[in-house]
Design an enzyme around this catalytic site. Structure first.
Site, PDB file in Angstrom:
ATOM      1  N   ARG A 210     -62.568 -39.188 -12.301  1.00  0.00           N
ATOM      2  CA  ARG A 210     -64.137 -40.176 -13.373  1.00  0.00           C
ATOM      3  C   ARG A 210     -64.461 -40.050 -13.260  1.00  0.00           C
ATOM      4  O   ARG A 210     -65.858 -39.897 -14.228  1.00  0.00           O
ATOM      5  CB  ARG A 210     -63.069 -41.926 -13.295  1.00  0.00           C
ATOM      6  CG  ARG A 210     -62.026 -41.977 -13.389  1.00  0.00           C
ATOM      7  CD  ARG A 210     -61.438 -43.324 -13.503  1.00  0.00           C
ATOM      8  NE  ARG A 210     -61.573 -44.795 -12.786  1.00  0.00           N
ATOM      9  CZ  ARG A 210     -60.235 -44.733 -11.915  1.00  0.00           C
ATOM     10  NH1 ARG A 210     -59.239 -44.172 -12.374  1.00  0.00           N
ATOM     11  NH2 ARG A 210     -60.289 -45.082 -10.732  1.00  0.00           N
ATOM     12  N   ASP A 248     -54.239 -45.845 -26.711  1.00  0.00           N
ATOM     13  CA  ASP A 248     -52.239 -46.011 -25.483  1.00  0.00           C
ATOM     14  C   ASP A 248     -52.103 -46.541 -26.061  1.00  0.00           C
ATOM     15  O   ASP A 248     -52.020 -47.395 -27.136  1.00  0.00           O
ATOM     16  CB  ASP A 248     -53.690 -46.702 -24.077  1.00  0.00           C
ATOM     17  CG  ASP A 248     -52.580 -47.002 -22.847  1.00  0.00           C
ATOM     18  OD1 ASP A 248     -52.346 -46.078 -22.164  1.00  0.00           O
ATOM     19  OD2 ASP A 248     -51.786 -47.795 -23.051  1.00  0.00           O
ATOM     20  N   SER A 249     -50.639 -46.767 -25.329  1.00  0.00           N
ATOM     21  CA  SER A 249     -49.514 -46.952 -26.368  1.00  0.00           C
ATOM     22  C   SER A 249     -49.576 -48.695 -25.906  1.00  0.00           C
ATOM     23  O   SER A 249     -48.403 -49.958 -27.391  1.00  0.00           O
ATOM     24  CB  SER A 249     -48.274 -46.795 -26.413  1.00  0.00           C
ATOM     25  OG  SER A 249     -47.693 -46.807 -24.534  1.00  0.00           O
ATOM     26  N   ASP A 299     -54.112 -37.878 -19.022  1.00  0.00           N
ATOM     27  CA  ASP A 299     -53.822 -38.612 -18.132  1.00  0.00           C
ATOM     28  C   ASP A 299     -52.394 -39.220 -18.279  1.00  0.00           C
ATOM     29  O   ASP A 299     -52.826 -40.719 -17.972  1.00  0.00           O
ATOM     30  CB  ASP A 299     -54.772 -39.135 -17.665  1.00  0.00           C
ATOM     31  CG  ASP A 299     -54.757 -40.509 -16.315  1.00  0.00           C
ATOM     32  OD1 ASP A 299     -53.504 -39.143 -15.532  1.00  0.00           O
ATOM     33  OD2 ASP A 299     -55.078 -41.385 -15.572  1.00  0.00           O
ATOM     34  N   CYS A 339     -49.313 -36.324 -12.901  1.00  0.00           N
ATOM     35  CA  CYS A 339     -48.844 -37.669 -11.558  1.00  0.00           C
ATOM     36  C   CYS A 339     -47.664 -36.940 -10.698  1.00  0.00           C
ATOM     37  O   CYS A 339     -46.658 -38.846  -9.721  1.00  0.00           O
ATOM     38  CB  CYS A 339     -49.305 -38.863 -11.358  1.00  0.00           C
ATOM     39  SG  CYS A 339     -48.107 -39.785 -12.706  1.00  0.00           S
TER      40      CYS A 339
END
Length: 395
Positions: A210, A248-249, A299, A339
């Site tokens: 970040r 974002d969902s 991400d 990830c």
């Protein structure tokens, strides 16, 4: 104490100090052991290899606490191990000034199945193995002594516990949580939801990445996908991004992101836009609308929890990165992450290279990205390197 006898040749992993003993390596258990009990590990020739936690429900049948044949696994053992792990973070100059720090990172800190994050005066603990679960009280006491924290909250609700035959456990195990919890990460204030947030409440592993986003964002039109509570977005704004569109969902996550923006009045909220949508669909809509960006952050959540899911996950990673490359302006940067433990570093790079080729761009890697220093990877446990990323530039 029960004795765990290995099959012939299966002690080689122990010689490399790998802490996992799979069911296929076990010849027999002599004596009785309940889940989480400490057992003495022996080679087929009778050589004592150390002490481990027994987990009869898991394919990882035992996890090593110590490779010292004389080790005693008791409250004092955990007091020493926890204190040593906390002290390592305190000695690290880059971590000493952070409000949010991972204090214990499982096998890499010699404590398999134990993950602990500190957010100011609150410590959040996650126990994912039968052995860690067995020693809950010892670990909590050691954390309170080592940190002087006001509260310890347990978030042992990971799906991994099911493989160990364990039920989810959550709740305060020491002290009481404050009404609201915020941290300051590299100058940006963020809300942390240790009760209902992902994992332990906040993704500390991306802290350094970040900050890099902040350093690269000046003057750029930024798109942040799978933005969660806005960590990358706010750092990009702090770095002087011309605009930041965050997708974002999860509506609740976006609401938290907007509250986080409000916690930082020095940031220009007029340069930020938030969109609740499926990222795959949103990327295609942006492509079809002819939109272009100077920096794109991808991400996503874990697409491949294990190697068995790698093929399907590879298609998903390629899909979003192909769209990402097509949405970049010349000279743009794609900061892309995985990830997924089932996707290794080499495979991830191959996927990104394939996406660039299909997009018709000559991308080049300018930075290799990984988890922050408080998420170390043990040399004997390469499986611990779950987070990998690439910062790619297109001409």
């Amino acid at each position: 104490m029960a004795q765990l006898i290995l099959k012939p040749g299966k002690d080689r992993a122990m010689a490399r100090r790998h802490p996992w003993i799979y069911d296929s390596a076990v010849a027999r258990l002599e004596g009785r052991a309940r889940p989480g009990d400490t057992v003495t590990v022996l080679s087929d020739s009778g050589k004592v290899l150390g002490k481990a936690a027994w987990s009869p429900e898991s394919k990882i049948r035992a996890r090593m606490w110590s490779f010292d044949p004389e080790a005693v696994i008791d409250h004092a053992f955990f007091k020493r191990a926890v204190a040593a792990s906390v002290a390592r973070r305190q000695r690290h100059p880059g971590l000493a000034r952070q409000d949010g720090v991972r204090l214990i990172h499982g096998e890499s800190d010699g404590l398999p199945g134990v993950v602990v994050d500190r957010f100011g005066a609150v410590v959040v603990m996650q126990l994912t193995s039968a052995g860690a679960d067995k020693w809950r009280d010892a670990i909590v006491n050691a954390l309170v002594q080592a940190t002087g924290c006001e509260a310890v909250y347990e978030r042992s609700d990971s799906d991994v516990r099911g493989r160990e035959g364990l039920e989810p456990v959550t709740g305060c195990v020491h002290g009481a949580l404050p009404d609201a919890l915020t941290i300051v990460e590299n100058g940006i204030r963020m809300e942390v939801d240790v009760v209902g947030g992902h994992k332990t409440g906040f993704y500390l592993d991306q802290r350094d990445n970040r900050l890099m986003t902040r350093e690269l964002a000046s003057g750029r039109k930024v798109l942040n996908c799978f933005c969660y509570t806005g960590g990358f977005s706010l750092q990009a704004l702090a770095g002087g991004a011309a605009s930041v569109l965050s997708i974002d969902s999860s509506g609740p996550a976006l609401s938290t992101a907007e509250r986080n923006l409000a916690l930082n009045p020095s940031l220009d909220a007029g340069r930020a836009a938030w969109q609740e949508a499926d990222v795959f669909s949103a990327l295609r809509e942006l492509r079809d609308a002819g939109e272009r960006f100077d920096m794109i952050i991808l991400d996503p959540p874990k697409f491949a929890p294990s190697a068995a899911h790698a093929e399907r996950a590879a298609r998903a990673y390629k899909d979003i990165n192909l769209l990402g490359f097509r949405l970049l302006n010349p000279g743009g940067l794609l900061m892309t992450y995985s990830c997924s433990g089932g996707i290794g570093v080499e495979l991830f790079q191959k996927i990104i290279a394939g996406a660039a080729a299909d997009a018709g761009v000559d991308g080049r890697i300018v930075h290799r990205l990984s988890a922050a220093a408080d998420h170390p990877v043990g040399l004997s446990v390469p499986e611990g390197e779950y987070l990998k990323g690439l910062c790619c530039e297109v001409p």
